[in-house]
Design a protein around this motif. Structure first.
Motif, PDB file in Angstrom:
ATOM      1  N   HIS A  67    -134.710  67.881  42.522  1.00 21.18           N
ATOM      2  CA  HIS A  67    -135.451  68.609  41.503  1.00 21.18           C
ATOM      3  C   HIS A  67    -136.937  68.286  41.668  1.00 21.18           C
ATOM      4  CE1 HIS A  67    -136.939  69.214  37.266  1.00 21.18           C
ATOM      5  NE2 HIS A  67    -136.486  70.406  37.616  1.00 21.18           N
ATOM      6  N   VAL A  68    -137.754  69.310  41.753  1.00 27.16           N
ATOM      7  CA  VAL A  68    -139.188  69.100  41.970  1.00 27.16           C
ATOM      8  C   VAL A  68    -139.963  69.295  40.665  1.00 27.16           C
ATOM      9  CG1 VAL A  68    -141.196  69.841  43.285  1.00 27.16           C
ATOM     10  CG2 VAL A  68    -138.970  69.812  44.374  1.00 27.16           C
ATOM     11  N   LEU A  69    -139.898  70.492  40.115  1.00 29.00           N
ATOM     12  CA  LEU A  69    -140.646  70.779  38.896  1.00 29.00           C
ATOM     13  C   LEU A  69    -140.090  72.033  38.238  1.00 29.00           C
ATOM     14  CD1 LEU A  69    -143.175  70.095  37.136  1.00 29.00           C
ATOM     15  CD2 LEU A  69    -144.449  71.649  38.589  1.00 29.00           C
ATOM     16  N   GLY A  70    -139.819  71.955  36.944  1.00 32.82           N
ATOM     17  CA  GLY A  70    -139.329  73.127  36.222  1.00 32.82           C
ATOM     18  C   GLY A  70    -138.036  73.648  36.817  1.00 32.82           C
ATOM     19  N   ASP A  71    -138.054  74.887  37.284  1.00 30.24           N
ATOM     20  CA  ASP A  71    -136.861  75.471  37.889  1.00 30.24           C
ATOM     21  C   ASP A  71    -136.929  75.473  39.417  1.00 30.24           C
ATOM     22  OD1 ASP A  71    -138.853  77.331  38.092  1.00 30.24           O
ATOM     23  OD2 ASP A  71    -137.690  79.014  37.317  1.00 30.24           O
ATOM     24  N   ARG A  72    -137.788  74.632  39.986  1.00 27.25           N
ATOM     25  CA  ARG A  72    -137.992  74.563  41.432  1.00 27.25           C
ATOM     26  C   ARG A  72    -137.270  73.352  42.012  1.00 27.25           C
ATOM     27  NH1 ARG A  72    -143.842  74.543  44.426  1.00 27.25           N
ATOM     28  NH2 ARG A  72    -143.017  75.163  46.422  1.00 27.25           N
ATOM     29  N   TYR A  73    -136.502  73.598  43.101  1.00 25.78           N
ATOM     30  CA  TYR A  73    -135.735  72.553  43.758  1.00 25.78           C
ATOM     31  C   TYR A  73    -136.044  72.554  45.253  1.00 25.78           C
ATOM     32  CZ  TYR A  73    -132.936  72.085  39.534  1.00 25.78           C
ATOM     33  OH  TYR A  73    -132.528  71.852  38.248  1.00 25.78           O
ATOM     34  N   LEU A  74    -135.963  71.385  45.877  1.00 23.56           N
ATOM     35  CA  LEU A  74    -136.123  71.257  47.329  1.00 23.56           C
ATOM     36  C   LEU A  74    -134.748  70.999  47.921  1.00 23.56           C
ATOM     37  CD1 LEU A  74    -137.895  71.029  49.869  1.00 23.56           C
ATOM     38  CD2 LEU A  74    -138.058  68.578  49.394  1.00 23.56           C
ATOM     39  N   GLU A  75    -134.301  71.931  48.750  1.00 18.10           N
ATOM     40  CA  GLU A  75    -133.001  71.784  49.402  1.00 18.10           C
ATOM     41  C   GLU A  75    -133.219  71.367  50.850  1.00 18.10           C
ATOM     42  OE1 GLU A  75    -128.903  74.292  50.206  1.00 18.10           O
ATOM     43  OE2 GLU A  75    -130.350  75.016  48.747  1.00 18.10           O
ATOM     44  N   THR A  76    -132.576  70.278  51.245  1.00 22.73           N
ATOM     45  CA  THR A  76    -132.673  69.754  52.607  1.00 22.73           C
ATOM     46  C   THR A  76    -131.327  69.931  53.289  1.00 22.73           C
ATOM     47  OG1 THR A  76    -134.275  68.101  51.867  1.00 22.73           O
ATOM     48  CG2 THR A  76    -133.240  67.730  53.999  1.00 22.73           C
ATOM     49  N   VAL A  77    -131.344  70.550  54.476  1.00 28.98           N
ATOM     50  CA  VAL A  77    -130.114  70.816  55.232  1.00 28.98           C
ATOM     51  C   VAL A  77    -130.274  70.210  56.624  1.00 28.98           C
ATOM     52  CG1 VAL A  77    -128.590  72.602  56.138  1.00 28.98           C
ATOM     53  CG2 VAL A  77    -129.759  72.966  53.971  1.00 28.98           C
ATOM     54  N   ASN A  78    -129.373  69.296  56.974  1.00 28.17           N
ATOM     55  CA  ASN A  78    -129.353  68.679  58.308  1.00 28.17           C
ATOM     56  C   ASN A  78    -128.238  69.332  59.121  1.00 28.17           C
ATOM     57  OD1 ASN A  78    -131.390  66.642  57.899  1.00 28.17           O
ATOM     58  ND2 ASN A  78    -129.936  65.680  56.522  1.00 28.17           N
TER      59      ASN A  78
END
Length: 148
Positions: free
Chosen positions: A49-60
Motif C-alpha cells: 500500500h502506497v497512498l490512498g487507493d494506490r498500491y505497488l505490485e511487484t512481480v518476480n
C-alpha cells in the motif's frame, strides 16, 4: 495485473524472436514437451500500500528457454547463451495492460539444458474504495472563551 505482465512478456518474446522460436508455456508444463520452447513462471508477487487507493505490485518472473538438442543428443550452449542475452535485452521493456513497463534486476543463468532469465516488474495499481456518503447537513455554533 500479474496475468497482464505474463501476457506482455509472452508478446515481447514473440515480437523479438518470432513465432518460430518455440511455444510459450505459462501454466502447467505438459509431460513430453518438445524444445525449442519457453516457460514463464511466477516466482512470487507482493503488494504494498502506497497512498490512498494506490498500491505497488511487484512481480518476480523466471523465463526459461529450452533449446532443441543436436542430433548427437547434446545441447548447443552457444545458442543458449545467445538466447539468454537476447531475452535479457528484450524483457527490459514490455507492454502490460497497455502501459510500457520496465523490468529490473534482470539476470540469466544456464543449467539443466536451459537458460533461465529472472526479471522483476513493479507496477502501480489503483484499487477503488467504497464511496462513503457525505453528511447532509452540519450545524455549528461558535463563540469565544469569554462568552461573547
Amino acid at each position: 495485473m500479474t496475468t497482464d505482465i505474463i501476457k506482455g512478456v509472452a508478446a515481447r518474446i514473440y515480437e523479438i524472436l518470432g513465432r518460430s522460436a518455440g511455444k510459450i508455456y505459462t501454466g502447467e508444463v505438459p509431460q513430453g514437451y518438445s524444445p525449442p520452447c519457453f516457460f514463464i513462471e511466477v516466482l512470487n508477487t507482493a503488494t504494498e500500500h502506497v497512498l490512498g487507493d494506490r498500491y505497488l505490485e511487484t512481480v518476480n518472473l523466471m523465463v526459461s528457454y529450452f533449446a532443441p538438442e543436436r542430433p548427437d543428443g547434446t545441447v548447443d550452449h552457444m545458442k543458449l547463451q545467445e538466447t539468454g542475452d537476447v531475452l535479457k535485452a528484450a524483457l527490459e521493456y514490455i507492454k502490460a495492460a497497455g502501459n510500457l513497463t520496465r523490468g529490473t534486476d534482470i539476470s540469466a543463468a544456464e543449467g539443466d539444458g536451459a537458460v533461465h532469465v529472472a526479471v522483476t516488474y513493479e507496477v502501480f495499481t489503483l484499487v477503488p474504495r467504497e464511496e462513503i456518503p457525505l453528511m447532509e447537513t452540519l450545524t455549528q455554533t461558535q463563540g469565544t472563551k469569554e462568552g461573547d
